[in-house]
Each structure stands twice: as C-alpha cells, then as structure tokens.
Design an enzyme around this catalytic site. Structure first.
Site, mmCIF file in Angstrom:
data_model
loop_
_atom_site.group_PDB
_atom_site.id
_atom_site.type_symbol
_atom_site.label_atom_id
_atom_site.label_comp_id
_atom_site.label_asym_id
_atom_site.label_seq_id
_atom_site.Cartn_x
_atom_site.Cartn_y
_atom_site.Cartn_z
ATOM 1 N N ASN A 45 45.763 50.075 32.865
ATOM 2 C CA ASN A 45 46.779 49.437 33.702
ATOM 3 C C ASN A 45 48.170 49.571 33.057
ATOM 4 O O ASN A 45 48.328 49.311 31.865
ATOM 5 C CB ASN A 45 46.409 47.955 33.872
ATOM 6 C CG ASN A 45 47.283 47.263 34.913
ATOM 7 O OD1 ASN A 45 48.488 47.160 34.757
ATOM 8 N ND2 ASN A 45 46.657 46.769 35.969
ATOM 9 N N HIS A 56 47.145 50.800 38.431
ATOM 10 C CA HIS A 56 45.925 50.151 37.964
ATOM 11 C C HIS A 56 45.182 51.155 37.077
ATOM 12 O O HIS A 56 45.464 52.359 37.109
ATOM 13 C CB HIS A 56 45.070 49.732 39.162
ATOM 14 C CG HIS A 56 45.564 48.485 39.849
ATOM 15 N ND1 HIS A 56 44.743 47.646 40.560
ATOM 16 C CD2 HIS A 56 46.806 47.949 39.903
ATOM 17 C CE1 HIS A 56 45.456 46.632 41.030
ATOM 18 N NE2 HIS A 56 46.706 46.788 40.664
ATOM 19 N N GLU A 58 42.199 52.471 37.082
ATOM 20 C CA GLU A 58 41.457 53.549 37.738
ATOM 21 C C GLU A 58 42.419 54.600 38.289
ATOM 22 O O GLU A 58 42.154 55.808 38.212
ATOM 23 C CB GLU A 58 40.587 52.985 38.870
ATOM 24 C CG GLU A 58 39.525 51.993 38.411
ATOM 25 C CD GLU A 58 40.015 50.534 38.372
ATOM 26 O OE1 GLU A 58 41.216 50.304 38.096
ATOM 27 O OE2 GLU A 58 39.201 49.641 38.623
ATOM 28 N N CYS A 83 39.507 46.626 42.360
ATOM 29 C CA CYS A 83 40.150 45.954 43.494
ATOM 30 C C CYS A 83 40.133 46.890 44.709
ATOM 31 O O CYS A 83 39.640 48.021 44.629
ATOM 32 C CB CYS A 83 41.591 45.604 43.128
ATOM 33 S SG CYS A 83 42.690 47.031 43.137
ATOM 34 N N CYS A 86 41.764 50.383 44.102
ATOM 35 C CA CYS A 86 40.987 51.320 43.287
ATOM 36 C C CYS A 86 39.673 51.686 43.970
ATOM 37 O O CYS A 86 39.217 52.829 43.886
ATOM 38 C CB CYS A 86 40.770 50.723 41.902
ATOM 39 S SG CYS A 86 42.365 50.426 41.085
#
Lengths: 156, 156
Positions: A45, A56, A58, A83, A86
């Site tokens: 992140n 983020h 990912e 989330c 992602c």
C-alpha cells in the site's frame, strides 16, 4: 490443506512487502503475484507515501508486474482480505486464485470473489493480523480513509 | 432524463481526456470525477504510455484526485462502461453515481454497480462509441490485452 511450498514463497514476498511498507511509515499491507516459476512482482500500500488512493497493495503488485497477456496461471498473495477495488482487479485480470493472510481486521470481498469463480485460500496468519491490528489501533483515521469509512467529526 | 448541466461539464472532461489519450497513442478511454463545485480531476487509460495495466481511465482520474476522505457527493464520468477493476474502485470508494458514455463496445459491470446501490446513467454518446469502435477495429490485440481477453495464437 491447499497451501503449497510455492505458496510459502509467494506469501512470504507479500509479508515482506507489508513490512517494508510499514517501515516506510505506510499502511502495512503487502501483496505479490506468482506463478509456477516463482514470484513475478510484489508491492505494498502506498496511499501515504505517494498520496495515491488507488495504490492498494494488490494494485501496486499488479502495476509492478507490468503488462501481461494472461494471468490464468498466477496466484495473487495478499496479507489482508482484498477490498472491492482489489477484488475487482482480480476478477478483471482473470486471476484464478488468491491466498489471503488474514480477514479478521477487514473482511473484504471474499464472498464476491468466490461467486466469480476465484479460489480463495485463507492462511489465518497471526503476524499479518497483529501488524494490521496495531496499525488500526494507532492510526484509525488513516485506516478509515483507506477503506472510505467516514468517521464523525473527521475533517474533509 | 437524469443528465444535468453539471453532467455536461463532467462528461466533457472525460471525453476530452479520452481524446487526449488517443492523441498520445493510448487506448481512448477517459474519465473524470466531479462534485457540485465542478470537475475535481480527470484521467485516461495509460496502459500503453506507462506500461501500467492498472491505469484504466477511472483509476487514473481517482489517482489524479489524490487522497480524499469522502466521495459521497461525487459523480464519476467515464466514456466507456467500467470494467470490474474500475467498478470495484467505485464500490470501494463509495461513489454513489456513475455517468457512462457508452456500453456497446464493452458492457462492463453496470449490473453489479446497480446491485451495490450505485446510480448508473448511460448517455449513449455516439462520439465515444465511434472512437472506441475504431480503436478496437484497428488494434484488437491491444484492446484484448486491456480486458484480459485471450486471443488464440497471441504471443505471451
């Protein structure tokens, strides 16, 4: 048990990335992308470091992996349940498998990923869970910003 | 009709961004983020320009808008129906309303957005549709890469 020796390497890269992000003062979530040949890329992140709300872990790992034609042989590793942003990336890129460190601090979109045919493996990793719990306790306003959770009295 | 004068400005910024991306040799999809005070930021697909598979137009606009605590008064404009990645960002950031230029060249995740409570307005904009159709006809391999659509015989 669906965790493989390959998973150990992939998840370790995600956990290392989370720690590296934490050491730089960032939100301690890490991710990596791997296939049978090994780890392709990792990321963490960068909301705070780059003032980038889309960075983020990912997304950062997928960005680091660069342009790819086919993700169907890959697994995405992440220290925290993905989330919607992602999970959306995983669905869009047709990544068939996700290995998640923990989903206690944030439940994410695991059910939606499964509905879309993605295999989800949860490791219940205590190290990732503790690192995240401490961050949320120490910097709740930053965590709420990252998950777009509005807190009463927060300045805009 | 749910389109407002405000929408005209917001959508125009997205369309201008798509054209600017096209002029730079990129995939011609543009996006903007706006609220009642006007356009906050705009962006366009940068997969080719930045070798960044996550730089879809909507992600680029959200990135350009920087860190925000609250998106609940905002509308996201985009020339093409959002894919799962960009729809995931809209859901995650709790953006309540999306205005889409066209959904004929790519149907996207409009139904999922509605399921998640997002208001979706479709403009049926012929300019956006034609620009996208020409790109897909001229560069099908790049478009397939952008939507992770594997084509037979494509090199990796």
């Amino acid at each position: 048990m669906t965790e493989s020796p390959q998973d150990h390497l992939g998840y370790q890269a995600a956990l290392d990335a989370a720690r590296s992000g934490a050491a730089a003062g960032g939100i301690p979530i890490g991710s990596s992308l791997a296939d049978a040949t090994g780890v392709i890329a990792s990321g963490h992140n960068r909301r705070l470091q780059d003032s980038d709300p889309t960075a983020h872990a990912e997304i950062d790992a997928l960005r680091a992996a660069g342009r790819r034609r086919d993700y169907r042989s890959m697994t995405l590793y992440t220290t925290l349940a993905p989330c919607a942003l992602c999970a959306g990336a995983i669905v869009q890129f047709k990544i068939p498998r996700v290995v998640v460190g923990e989903h206690r601090n944030f439940s994410g979109e695991l059910e939606w990923l499964r509905e879309r045919g993605v295999e989800v493996v949860i490791l219940d990793d205590g190290q990732a869970e503790q690192m995240m719990r401490e961050f949320i306790l120490n910097r709740p306003e930053l965590w709420n910003e990252d998950i777009a959770q509005q807190t009463e009295g927060a300045h805009p």
